[in-house]
Design an enzyme around this catalytic site. Structure first.
Site, PDB file in Angstrom:
ATOM      1  N   THR A   1       2.153  10.659   4.190  1.00 18.03           N
ATOM      2  CA  THR A   1       2.485  10.064   5.494  1.00 18.03           C
ATOM      3  C   THR A   1       2.524   8.559   5.350  1.00 18.03           C
ATOM      4  O   THR A   1       1.573   7.954   4.855  1.00 18.03           O
ATOM      5  CB  THR A   1       1.406  10.444   6.530  1.00 18.03           C
ATOM      6  OG1 THR A   1       1.217  11.844   6.479  1.00 18.03           O
ATOM      7  CG2 THR A   1       1.838  10.048   7.927  1.00 18.03           C
TER       8      THR A   1
ATOM      9  N   CYS B   1       0.833  -1.195   0.000  1.00 11.84           N
ATOM     10  CA  CYS B   1       0.000   0.000   0.000  1.00 11.84           C
ATOM     11  C   CYS B   1       0.874   1.255   0.000  1.00 11.84           C
ATOM     12  O   CYS B   1       0.385   2.353   0.206  1.00 11.84           O
ATOM     13  CB  CYS B   1      -0.868   0.003   1.248  1.00 11.84           C
ATOM     14  SG  CYS B   1       0.122  -0.274   2.714  1.00 11.84           S
TER      15      CYS B   1
ATOM     16  N   ASP C   1      16.641  27.191   5.374  1.00 14.92           N
ATOM     17  CA  ASP C   1      17.286  27.407   4.069  1.00 14.92           C
ATOM     18  C   ASP C   1      16.653  28.592   3.332  1.00 14.92           C
ATOM     19  O   ASP C   1      17.336  29.339   2.631  1.00 14.92           O
ATOM     20  CB  ASP C   1      17.121  26.160   3.189  1.00 14.92           C
ATOM     21  CG  ASP C   1      17.970  25.000   3.698  1.00 14.92           C
ATOM     22  OD1 ASP C   1      18.993  25.256   4.356  1.00 14.92           O
ATOM     23  OD2 ASP C   1      17.591  23.843   3.426  1.00 14.92           O
TER      24      ASP C   1
ATOM     25  N   GLY D   1       1.082  16.654   1.262  1.00 10.31           N
ATOM     26  CA  GLY D   1       2.099  15.839   1.919  1.00 10.31           C
ATOM     27  C   GLY D   1       1.837  14.365   1.737  1.00 10.31           C
ATOM     28  O   GLY D   1       0.909  13.951   1.026  1.00 10.31           O
TER      29      GLY D   1
ATOM     30  N   ASP E   1      14.155  19.203   3.372  1.00 11.95           N
ATOM     31  CA  ASP E   1      14.860  18.658   4.533  1.00 11.95           C
ATOM     32  C   ASP E   1      14.007  17.566   5.148  1.00 11.95           C
ATOM     33  O   ASP E   1      12.773  17.655   5.121  1.00 11.95           O
ATOM     34  CB  ASP E   1      15.069  19.745   5.603  1.00 11.95           C
ATOM     35  CG  ASP E   1      16.455  20.325   5.531  1.00 11.95           C
ATOM     36  OD1 ASP E   1      17.403  19.536   5.631  1.00 11.95           O
ATOM     37  OD2 ASP E   1      16.573  21.553   5.357  1.00 11.95           O
TER      38      ASP E   1
ATOM     39  N   ASP F   1      22.539  28.783   6.753  1.00 14.74           N
ATOM     40  CA  ASP F   1      22.135  28.309   8.081  1.00 14.74           C
ATOM     41  C   ASP F   1      22.984  27.094   8.440  1.00 14.74           C
ATOM     42  O   ASP F   1      23.338  26.287   7.577  1.00 14.74           O
ATOM     43  CB  ASP F   1      20.630  28.005   8.160  1.00 14.74           C
ATOM     44  CG  ASP F   1      20.189  26.908   7.227  1.00 14.74           C
ATOM     45  OD1 ASP F   1      20.791  26.778   6.140  1.00 14.74           O
ATOM     46  OD2 ASP F   1      19.244  26.179   7.569  1.00 14.74           O
TER      47      ASP F   1
ATOM     48  N   LYS G   1       1.362   3.408   3.492  1.00 16.57           N
ATOM     49  CA  LYS G   1       0.687   4.648   3.871  1.00 16.57           C
ATOM     50  C   LYS G   1      -0.091   4.463   5.163  1.00 16.57           C
ATOM     51  O   LYS G   1      -0.545   3.368   5.470  1.00 16.57           O
ATOM     52  CB  LYS G   1      -0.302   5.049   2.769  1.00 16.57           C
ATOM     53  CG  LYS G   1       0.323   5.896   1.671  1.00 16.57           C
ATOM     54  CD  LYS G   1      -0.676   6.158   0.587  1.00 16.57           C
ATOM     55  CE  LYS G   1      -1.084   7.615   0.539  1.00 16.57           C
ATOM     56  NZ  LYS G   1      -1.847   7.940  -0.658  1.00 16.57           N
TER      57      LYS G   1
ATOM     58  N   ASP H   1      -7.396  16.896  -5.039  1.00 12.32           N
ATOM     59  CA  ASP H   1      -6.569  16.626  -6.218  1.00 12.32           C
ATOM     60  C   ASP H   1      -5.222  15.996  -5.875  1.00 12.32           C
ATOM     61  O   ASP H   1      -4.823  15.918  -4.718  1.00 12.32           O
ATOM     62  CB  ASP H   1      -6.370  17.939  -6.989  1.00 12.32           C
ATOM     63  CG  ASP H   1      -7.696  18.471  -7.483  1.00 12.32           C
ATOM     64  OD1 ASP H   1      -8.130  18.061  -8.558  1.00 12.32           O
ATOM     65  OD2 ASP H   1      -8.321  19.270  -6.730  1.00 12.32           O
ATOM     66  N   ASP H   2      -4.532  15.569  -6.958  1.00 15.71           N
ATOM     67  CA  ASP H   2      -3.288  14.811  -6.784  1.00 15.71           C
ATOM     68  C   ASP H   2      -2.107  15.674  -6.380  1.00 15.71           C
ATOM     69  O   ASP H   2      -1.120  15.163  -5.869  1.00 15.71           O
ATOM     70  CB  ASP H   2      -2.948  14.071  -8.088  1.00 15.71           C
ATOM     71  CG  ASP H   2      -3.981  12.995  -8.365  1.00 15.71           C
ATOM     72  OD1 ASP H   2      -4.544  12.477  -7.386  1.00 15.71           O
ATOM     73  OD2 ASP H   2      -4.243  12.704  -9.541  1.00 15.71           O
TER      74      ASP H   2
END
Ligand SMILES: Cc1cc2nc3c(=O)[nH]c(=O)nc-3n(C[C@H](O)[C@H](O)[C@H](O)COP(=O)(O)OP(=O)(O)OC[C@H]3O[C@@H](n4cnc5c(N)ncnc54)[C@H](O)[C@@H]3O)c2cc1C
Length: 761
Positions: free
Chosen positions: A548, A423, A496, A546, A473, A636, A426, A455-456
């Site tokens: 996960t 999967c 950054d 995002g 990062d 940084d 996810k 949406d994608d």
């Protein structure tokens, strides 16, 4: 932090790091229950041991000898430590409400927050008296008082209100210390005048006649003026008034009486006694809620009224631990019957103590030595901590020990079976959408398709005249607090963008979360993303999407897009350093070594706390300030360490540089940790850059040398600036909160050597 091998099934949340909870933590550290997670929420990183507090005041012990380091203890116990103030309990949803972080869910809750001074009933006491309780706050007040007495020439009158054991012991300890201090300053100890106020006819009214007599004599010998039957009713600036109308002018008024339960407990609906303490049964459970336990001063055992003393809080530790264990395992709880008689060892300030138990009383310097031996032994239980390789029970055994609902069993089996990964590993949609629906990321008008859309991918407009700045990062969590980790991860990623002189616009997140029961996974995700979104929102950066997944460790990263004027001259790059510039660093270094030490129980809690505060501090204003003062180059400081990032600037700039070792700002404890050989795993890769040092042979034994290679997380900005602007820029940076900003070196014209960096003392 490495996730446990077993999924989390139940959460025990401990509120307050009092004398009972330190025992609970130690016990769980020695003998953890697989699947049971402890979370300590506490306002303080170091909690005082009350038995030694008077000895600390008298000057016989230093701070660390009388404080238990909750941060180390939590690491030892495998517990999460959330540094925050609890302000309420949502019992319906089983959540602890905190002052400055999202609510923390619990399955079982335990409260050990001590007592709170009840000054509100005494006119003016709140404003004009120094309260000893809560004792965790007492240290700051005591140090301030010590300074005031030192700086106050002439007579100082100190009034102590409350003549129980705590008040008398504290008065004698203060007198002993202050007299010594005055002698050391060449002043006459007779400048100090002490008064003691007792609302009853006696001092130490709950102790036997022999003990009372002894202390009456000691107080008289030490010229303490005792006011009996003198209840203090009003406190004015520098003055107090008793019920009989007696007035006293005093420079310091110390309040050691009238403590009660914290005000917020009233809102919880828990049964409380008349002083506002939680009424508990013999199992230490609240009379109104079996999922809530209480111990120590905040608990009022209905069948055994106890004095408010640390000794009872300590003794309640083992029965509390046992019943918390039974409670999560669904086993029968066992009643606790406190001792009817107890031994009090009360010191007189001068390494002399009186023993009091029931009708027995004896005294001597040997009694103090005995007390000292007992107290030191107690403290060693919490300071001599060794990491235990807790081989946790096989996951398959979990269901037999923790009682799970059928649905929870399925989730646990799925988590234990290590999902197939087909999967994409996810996190389930329900968990994800439930966690994300509680977040409130800001919106930006340029975001045409964002997080709330199905949406994608996100679609974002670039305003005309702007260029885009991209950065990414990602790293795993090095602390057991997902909320603070979320803040640091977002702050680190934004670094950054700020370093380039850009404005953040949008972010996409990538996260991994250890598998477990849906509710536990959802909460970790929610806590982590709440921290991150708070930082992104403050940066005016919209979270637009995002991914996960499940993973062994909690980890979070961001791809951040920023905007900058479409003019190359406005971009702060690394290649602009000019000979004659000075080097400025805006934050202290040392996070790498500190967190290695933290994981090995070798760092003090206050060092870790200060490092976390530094890591959550944004570089945004710092970068703006540096740009405004004409920084010629900026970056940084992160994983490559100070030297690595400096080299990234000198090479493209075609310059050399000189670093002043003594000027480097260091985080508290960084030097101690690095000197103890606590080095990050990245250190060895960074050390390869030592070839860039022209005089490394001469400086290799410098104590700060290893810190040049220490990898930083969310570190400060390193910039070069024309020398004539440096001081004004530093003043402004310090005023903005970058208090440890310093000039750490200068930029030189490129020489012939292949080693461009020179170290100076
Ligand atoms: C001067 C003095 C000397 C004393 N000497 C002795 C002695 O020799 N022997 C003895 O037995 N007793 C002594 N006592 C009494 C003793 O201090 C208390 O009885 C004891 O500290 C109570 O322990 P506790 O575990 O209940 O709470 P505490 O030790 O008060 O610990 C409470 C913890 O909860 C945390 N906390 C509080 N509120 C919150 C919140 N809202 N959210 C999160 N965390 C919170 C605090 O930071 C702290 O870590 C003395 C008291 C005084 C004032």
């Amino acid at each position: 932090m490495q996730a446990p091998d077993t999924p989390i099934l139940r959460d025990i949340v401990l509120v307050g790091g009092g004398h009972s909870h330190v025992g609970v933590l130690k016990s769980f550290g020695m003998s953890p229950i697989p699947g049971i997670r402890l979370t300590l929420i506490c306002t303080d990183m170091h909690t005082p041991y009350s038995g030694m507090l008077p000895g600390y005041v008298a000057g016989h012990y230093d701070y660390d000898e009388v404080h238990i380091d909750l941060s180390r203890l939590a690491v030892f116990a495998g517990a999460r430590l959330y540094r925050d103030e609890v302000i309420g309990i949502d019992r319906v949803n089983r959540k602890v409400l905190c002052r400055s972080r999202p609510a923390v869910p619990y399955d079982v809750l335990s409260i050990n927050i001590g007592a709170t001074p009840q000054l509100a009933n005494v006119l003016g006491a709140q404003e004009n008296a120094v309260a000893v309780k809560p004792i965790t706050r007492f240290n700051d007040r005591w140090l301030a008082l010590l300074e005031r007495v030192k700086n106050n020439p002439g007579t100082t009158t100190v009034a102590v209100v409350g003549a129980g054991a705590g008040g008398v012991e504290l008065l004698l300890a203060m007198q002993f210390r202050l007299c010594n201090v005055l002698r050391g300053l060449g002043r006459d100890p007779a400048e100090l005048v002490f008064h003691l106020f007792s609302s009853s006819a006696d001092v130490l009214p709950t102790h036997n006649a022999r003990v009372r007599e002894h202390f009456t004599k000691v107080l008289a010998d030490r010229a303490v003026q005792v006011h009996r039957n003198a209840e203090v009713m009003q406190v004015m600036p520098g003055q107090l008034k008793t019920a009989s109308g007696e007035m006293l002018d005093a420079d310091e008024i110390i309040w050691v009486t009238r403590a009660g339960g914290a005000a917020w407990l009233k809102e919880t609906g828990l049964a409380l006694d008349t002083d506002g303490f939680i009424r508990v049964s013999d199992t230490l459970q609240s009379l109104s809620d079996p999922l809530i336990f209480a111990a120590g001063d905040v608990a009022s055992m209905v069948n055994f009224p106890l004095e408010k003393a640390g000794v009872f809080a300590v003794r309640q530790g083992p029965p509390l631990t046992r019943n918390l264990r039974c409670s999560v395992l669904g086993e029968a709880l066992r009643p606790y019957r406190p001792q009817r008689k107890w031994l009090a060892l009360i010191s007189t300030g001068d390494k002399y103590a009186v023993a009091s138990r029931d009708w027995v009383g004896f005294e001597g310097a040997w009694v103090w030595r005995w007390k000292n031996w007992i107290d030191q032994r107690f403290m060693r239980r919490f300071s001599d901590l060794q990491m235990i390789d807790a081989s946790v029970a096989q996951s398959s055994k979990l269901q037999s020990i923790v009682q799970l609902t059928p649905q929870e069993s399925l989730q646990a089996i799925s988590a234990i079976a290590m999902r197939c990964g087909g999967c994409g590993a996810k996190v389930g949609t329900t968990v994800l959408s439930s966690a994300l629906s509680q977040l409130h990321p800001i919106n930006r008008e340029e975001v045409l398709v964002g997080l709330k859309d199905p949406d994608d991918a996100a679609v974002v407009r670039i305003p005309s005249g702007k260029a885009m700045v991209h950065s990414v990062d990602f790293f795993r969590s090095f602390i057991d607090d997902p909320y603070i980790f979320g803040k640091i991860a977002a702050n680190h990623a934004l670094g950054d963008i700020w370093a380039m002189g850009a404005q953040a616009q949008t972010a996409t997140a990538i996260a991994t979360v250890p598998s477990g029961l849906d509710a536990k996974v959802e909460d970790v995700l929610f806590q982590m993303m709440t921290g991150a979104v708070e930082v992104l929102n403050e940066a005016e950066c919209a979270l637009v999407g995002g991914h996960t997944g499940e993973g062994k460790e909690l980890a979070l990263g961001f791809a951040i897009n920023g905007l900058i004027d479409d003019d190359p001259a406005k971009v702060m790059r690394k290649n602009g350093m000019q000979p004659g510039d000075v080097l400025i660093l805006t934050k202290p270094i040392g996070t790498g070594t500190l967190f290695v030490a933290h994981a090995r129980l070798a760092a003090k809690g206050r060092w870790i706390d200060a490092a976390l505060q530094s890591m959550v501090m944004s570089n945004r204003q710092g970068a703006q300030c540096l740009a405004a003062w004409g920084a010629t180059a900026c970056t940084d400081i992160t994983g490559f360490g100070l030297l690595g990032h400096l080299l990234e600037m000198t090479r493209p700039s075609g310059v050399d540089a000189e670093l002043l070792m003594s000027a480097l700002p260091l985080l508290d404890g960084a030097q101690e940790c690095v000197s103890a050989g606590m080095l990050s795993s990245l250190q060895s890769a960074n050390v390869r850059l030592r070839r860039a040092l022209s005089n490394q042979e001469a400086m290799i034994n410098h104590p700060r040398y290893p810190l040049l290679f220490d990898p930083q997380t969310a570190g400060g900005l390193l910039a070069s600036l024309p020398a004539d602007k440096a001081q004004a820029c530093i003043n402004e940076l310090q005023a903005l909160g970058y208090t440890q900003t310093a000039v750490i070196g200068r930029v030189l014209a490129q020489g012939d050597s292949l080693a461009p960096i020179t170290l100076r003392e």
